[in-house]
Design an enzyme around this catalytic site. Sequence first.
Site, PDB file in Angstrom:
ATOM      1  N   GLY A  13     -58.648  19.282  28.324  1.00  5.32           N
ATOM      2  CA  GLY A  13     -58.759  20.470  27.155  1.00  5.32           C
ATOM      3  C   GLY A  13     -57.202  20.639  26.818  1.00  5.32           C
ATOM      4  N   ASP A  14     -57.341  21.511  25.787  1.00  4.89           N
ATOM      5  CA  ASP A  14     -55.917  22.030  25.134  1.00  4.89           C
ATOM      6  C   ASP A  14     -54.951  20.812  24.454  1.00  4.89           C
ATOM      7  OD1 ASP A  14     -56.620  24.542  25.900  1.00  4.89           O
ATOM      8  OD2 ASP A  14     -55.479  24.304  27.798  1.00  4.89           O
ATOM      9  N   GLY A  16     -54.942  19.782  21.645  1.00  2.00           N
ATOM     10  CA  GLY A  16     -54.551  19.982  20.244  1.00  2.00           C
ATOM     11  C   GLY A  16     -55.646  19.810  19.271  1.00  2.00           C
ATOM     12  N   LYS A  17     -56.843  20.047  19.812  1.00  2.00           N
ATOM     13  CA  LYS A  17     -58.173  19.690  18.931  1.00  2.00           C
ATOM     14  C   LYS A  17     -58.112  20.462  17.788  1.00  2.00           C
ATOM     15  CE  LYS A  17     -60.647  20.435  22.504  1.00  2.00           C
ATOM     16  NZ  LYS A  17     -59.656  20.649  23.670  1.00  2.00           N
ATOM     17  N   ALA A  40     -63.175  28.453  25.193  1.00  2.00           N
ATOM     18  CA  ALA A  40     -62.088  27.744  24.307  1.00  2.00           C
ATOM     19  C   ALA A  40     -61.002  28.380  23.968  1.00  2.00           C
ATOM     20  CB  ALA A  40     -63.363  26.782  23.345  1.00  2.00           C
ATOM     21  N   GLY A  41     -59.968  27.831  23.440  1.00  2.00           N
ATOM     22  CA  GLY A  41     -58.927  28.582  22.726  1.00  2.00           C
ATOM     23  C   GLY A  41     -58.372  27.440  21.757  1.00  2.00           C
ATOM     24  N   HIS A  42     -58.593  27.524  20.568  1.00  2.00           N
ATOM     25  CA  HIS A  42     -58.285  26.490  19.654  1.00  2.00           C
ATOM     26  C   HIS A  42     -57.370  27.053  18.647  1.00  2.00           C
ATOM     27  CE1 HIS A  42     -62.338  24.329  20.305  1.00  2.00           C
ATOM     28  NE2 HIS A  42     -61.694  24.123  21.386  1.00  2.00           N
ATOM     29  N   GLN A 224     -63.131  21.997  25.135  1.00  2.00           N
ATOM     30  CA  GLN A 224     -62.613  21.571  26.366  1.00  2.00           C
ATOM     31  C   GLN A 224     -62.371  19.980  26.542  1.00  2.00           C
ATOM     32  OE1 GLN A 224     -65.901  23.736  26.593  1.00  2.00           O
ATOM     33  NE2 GLN A 224     -64.365  25.179  26.594  1.00  2.00           N
ATOM     34  N   ARG A 305     -50.077  26.547  32.322  1.00  2.00           N
ATOM     35  CA  ARG A 305     -50.780  25.020  32.390  1.00  2.00           C
ATOM     36  C   ARG A 305     -50.109  24.539  33.467  1.00  2.00           C
ATOM     37  NH1 ARG A 305     -51.487  24.548  25.701  1.00  2.00           N
ATOM     38  NH2 ARG A 305     -53.297  25.837  25.629  1.00  2.00           N
ATOM     39  N   LYS A 331     -48.174  16.343  20.331  1.00  2.00           N
ATOM     40  CA  LYS A 331     -47.294  16.835  21.214  1.00  2.00           C
ATOM     41  C   LYS A 331     -46.394  15.931  21.484  1.00  2.00           C
ATOM     42  CE  LYS A 331     -48.078  21.216  22.844  1.00  2.00           C
ATOM     43  NZ  LYS A 331     -48.726  22.177  23.415  1.00  2.00           N
ATOM     44  N   ASP A 333     -43.354  15.408  20.274  1.00  2.00           N
ATOM     45  CA  ASP A 333     -42.060  16.105  20.453  1.00  2.00           C
ATOM     46  C   ASP A 333     -41.755  16.775  21.667  1.00  2.00           C
ATOM     47  OD1 ASP A 333     -44.416  17.601  19.090  1.00  2.00           O
ATOM     48  OD2 ASP A 333     -43.080  19.172  19.490  1.00  2.00           O
TER      49      ASP A 333
HETATM   50  P1  GDP Z   1     -56.898  22.968  21.847  1.00  2.00           P
HETATM   51  O1  GDP Z   1     -57.703  23.894  22.820  1.00  2.00           O
HETATM   52  O2  GDP Z   1     -57.108  21.443  22.242  1.00  2.00           O
HETATM   53  O3  GDP Z   1     -57.375  23.146  20.423  1.00  2.00           O
HETATM   54  O4  GDP Z   1     -55.192  23.098  21.899  1.00  2.00           O
HETATM   55  P2  GDP Z   1     -54.653  24.455  22.325  1.00  2.00           P
HETATM   56  O5  GDP Z   1     -54.589  25.481  20.858  1.00  2.00           O
HETATM   57  O6  GDP Z   1     -55.408  25.421  23.490  1.00  2.00           O
HETATM   58  O7  GDP Z   1     -53.254  24.128  22.607  1.00  2.00           O
HETATM   59  C1  GDP Z   1     -52.651  23.316  21.878  1.00  2.00           C
HETATM   60  C2  GDP Z   1     -51.138  23.829  21.509  1.00  2.00           C
HETATM   61  O8  GDP Z   1     -50.324  23.081  21.051  1.00  2.00           O
HETATM   62  C3  GDP Z   1     -51.132  24.848  20.609  1.00  2.00           C
HETATM   63  O9  GDP Z   1     -50.331  26.106  20.744  1.00  2.00           O
HETATM   64  C4  GDP Z   1     -50.734  24.191  19.265  1.00  2.00           C
HETATM   65  O10 GDP Z   1     -50.288  25.076  18.494  1.00  2.00           O
HETATM   66  C5  GDP Z   1     -49.639  23.483  19.729  1.00  2.00           C
HETATM   67  N1  GDP Z   1     -49.679  21.948  19.319  1.00  2.00           N
HETATM   68  C6  GDP Z   1     -50.524  21.161  18.758  1.00  2.00           C
HETATM   69  N2  GDP Z   1     -49.877  20.004  18.318  1.00  2.00           N
HETATM   70  C7  GDP Z   1     -48.623  20.246  18.607  1.00  2.00           C
HETATM   71  C8  GDP Z   1     -47.638  19.173  18.369  1.00  2.00           C
HETATM   72  O11 GDP Z   1     -47.728  18.183  18.160  1.00  2.00           O
HETATM   73  N3  GDP Z   1     -46.175  19.579  18.921  1.00  2.00           N
HETATM   74  C9  GDP Z   1     -46.173  20.898  19.402  1.00  2.00           C
HETATM   75  N4  GDP Z   1     -44.916  21.244  19.773  1.00  2.00           N
HETATM   76  N5  GDP Z   1     -47.235  21.620  19.332  1.00  2.00           N
HETATM   77  C10 GDP Z   1     -48.252  21.309  18.889  1.00  2.00           C
HETATM   78  P1  IMO Z   2     -60.220  24.155  24.882  1.00  2.00           P
HETATM   79  O1  IMO Z   2     -61.432  24.015  24.051  1.00  2.00           O
HETATM   80  C1  IMO Z   2     -58.627  24.099  28.971  1.00  2.00           C
HETATM   81  C2  IMO Z   2     -61.267  25.082  32.225  1.00  2.00           C
HETATM   82  C3  IMO Z   2     -60.875  26.425  33.196  1.00  2.00           C
HETATM   83  C4  IMO Z   2     -61.542  25.822  34.440  1.00  2.00           C
HETATM   84  C5  IMO Z   2     -62.737  25.156  34.054  1.00  2.00           C
HETATM   85  C6  IMO Z   2     -63.982  25.855  34.059  1.00  2.00           C
HETATM   86  O2  IMO Z   2     -59.396  25.152  24.471  1.00  2.00           O
HETATM   87  O3  IMO Z   2     -59.662  22.923  25.289  1.00  2.00           O
HETATM   88  P2  IMO Z   2     -65.078  27.837  32.571  1.00  2.00           P
HETATM   89  O4  IMO Z   2     -64.466  29.140  32.148  1.00  2.00           O
HETATM   90  O5  IMO Z   2     -65.175  26.992  31.692  1.00  2.00           O
HETATM   91  O6  IMO Z   2     -66.204  27.859  33.488  1.00  2.00           O
HETATM   92  O7  IMO Z   2     -64.050  27.038  33.621  1.00  2.00           O
HETATM   93  O8  IMO Z   2     -62.497  24.641  32.653  1.00  2.00           O
HETATM   94  N1  IMO Z   2     -61.429  25.207  30.959  1.00  2.00           N
HETATM   95  C7  IMO Z   2     -60.602  24.791  30.116  1.00  2.00           C
HETATM   96  N2  IMO Z   2     -59.392  24.271  30.042  1.00  2.00           N
HETATM   97  N3  IMO Z   2     -59.105  24.263  27.690  1.00  2.00           N
HETATM   98  C8  IMO Z   2     -60.453  24.470  27.681  1.00  2.00           C
HETATM   99  O9  IMO Z   2     -60.730  24.789  26.267  1.00  2.00           O
HETATM  100  C9  IMO Z   2     -60.951  25.225  28.968  1.00  2.00           C
HETATM  101  N4  IMO Z   2     -62.105  25.750  28.850  1.00  2.00           N
HETATM  102  C10 IMO Z   2     -62.431  25.829  30.057  1.00  2.00           C
HETATM  103  O10 IMO Z   2     -59.351  26.761  33.097  1.00  2.00           O
HETATM  104  O11 IMO Z   2     -60.754  24.996  35.008  1.00  2.00           O
HETATM  105 MG    MG Z   3     -57.284  25.450  24.118  1.00  2.00          MG
END
Ligand code: GDP
Ligand code: IMO
Ligand code: MG
Length: 426
Positions: A13-14, A16-17, A40-42, A224, A305, A331, A333
């Site tokens: 997860g996270d 950069g989706k 999720a946190g996008h 995720q 993280r 990411k 960079d």
């Molecule tokens: P997601 O859950 O997959 O949508 O990703 P998140 O939003 O949780 O986490 C990605 C983080 O990286 C966010 O704060 C974005 O703004 C940041 N981000 C995405 N792409 C890049 C990149 O290429 N470089 C940097 N430095 N930050 C990025």
């Molecule tokens: P995005 O969409 C990163 C992780 C939690 C925990 C496990 C189970 O932003 O990539 P839950 O609350 O789903 O039962 O937790 O999954 N987790 C994530 N980690 N990005 C996420 O979403 C996540 N959603 C759940 O931290 O380890």
């Molecule tokens: Mg996220």
Amino acid sequence: MKKNLAVVGVQWGDEGKGKIVDILSANFSCVARYQGGHNAGHTVKVGSLTRVLHLIPSGIFHADVHCVIGNGVALDPEAFLEECAMLEAAGTNVAGRLFISNRCHLILPYHRAVEGAMEQSLGEGRIGTTSRGIGPAYEDKAGRRGLRVCDLLEPEGLDAKIRQQVDDKNRTLRSFGATLIDPEPICSAYSAYGAKLRAFVVDTSTLLNGLIRAGKTILFEGAQGTLLDLDHGTFPFVTSSSAAAGGAATGLGIAPKHVHAVMGVAKAYTTRVGSGPFPTEAEAGDDARIRERGREFGATTGRPRRCGWFDGPAARYAAAINGLDSLAVTKLDVLDTFAEIPFCVGYTYKGSPLNEFPPDAATLSRIEPQYRAFKGWTTSTSGIREWKDLPKAAQDYLKHLSEFVETPIAMVSTGAERDDTILIKN
Ligand code: GDP
Ligand code: IMO
Ligand code: MG
């Protein structure tokens, strides 16, 4: 042929989706979330503004794109309404172009209570969930007792269903010695949600199949990542839904044949939030350095993280599970200041190489990653928009990554903003 595309997380997860889906959305009629919930946190950067979406698809910032929350999503009505209000207040209109499936299972406050009690009872062995009630809501779905969005639209009988569920959950909470739940405030809140949600609710499967028949294209947005997938991830340290591309068909009520291509989003390194095995987790110094440079704090919970190096075998495994056609590597960079960049090229277990990704957390936490050290580029790649402008060492790193994962790279992200992106043709 016009193509529908699934965009999925390759790691934990996270990746950069949100950013990638936002960019790609311009080419689609509709963006549909198929699983997960407000765990999720996008993050999407629109101009100078940073927005974090939890439930609403990351296509919402394109005014002509329809957004769908499919039946596979676990929906917390309060979280949904809050997110709508946040968007409307910021000038993003959602009315008439955001749709919720009438078959979505609901998250209720007792799901959070049960999750809290369970996590606490697990002590050191806890999963480290986002505490959003996701797991218990999906348990009720699989247990065939969950409440769904359609139940909110038929208020008759709703209170009785809620009271029955609260009784059931209170038995569980009592066994944990936790505080019991009063059903009455839940009944009144959820009776009111029907009216508030009604305008968004449709049979989204019918809607999507209609769009497909009309020749419109759909982006299927995964939340995720593959290593958090209930079936294919690092069980039991996973989420409770099908995050991999296979989830798109069941989570939306469309046929698998309509998922024409799959793009995997991976960081140029790896992070994980919550507990569970993480073979390539970096030593304290590098872990902190990556976290600081990458601002690696959860977009939903704010938790730091855990950070580490790119895990080649895990990404190759995810490529197979999803049938990845392309990669978006994000990411890059963040690695700019490292003189040497380890890249995991294999695992050994008890001295022997492992050829398969282990199914159990115990083995995975004991394997030894084998690294190849790449020379860092030690110069800024931040905001680079053309492949030719990348330093040679960064190109070499990405070429190796792509070869190792056996998947061509279609996009490289060099910053959080839309334009900080390299698009690679073909
Ligand atoms: P997601 O859950 O997959 O949508 O990703 P998140 O939003 O949780 O986490 C990605 C983080 O990286 C966010 O704060 C974005 O703004 C940041 N981000 C995405 N792409 C890049 C990149 O290429 N470089 C940097 N430095 N930050 C990025
Ligand atoms: P995005 O969409 C990163 C992780 C939690 C925990 C496990 C189970 O932003 O990539 P839950 O609350 O789903 O039962 O937790 O999954 N987790 C994530 N980690 N990005 C996420 O979403 C996540 N959603 C759940 O931290 O380890
Ligand atoms: Mg996220």
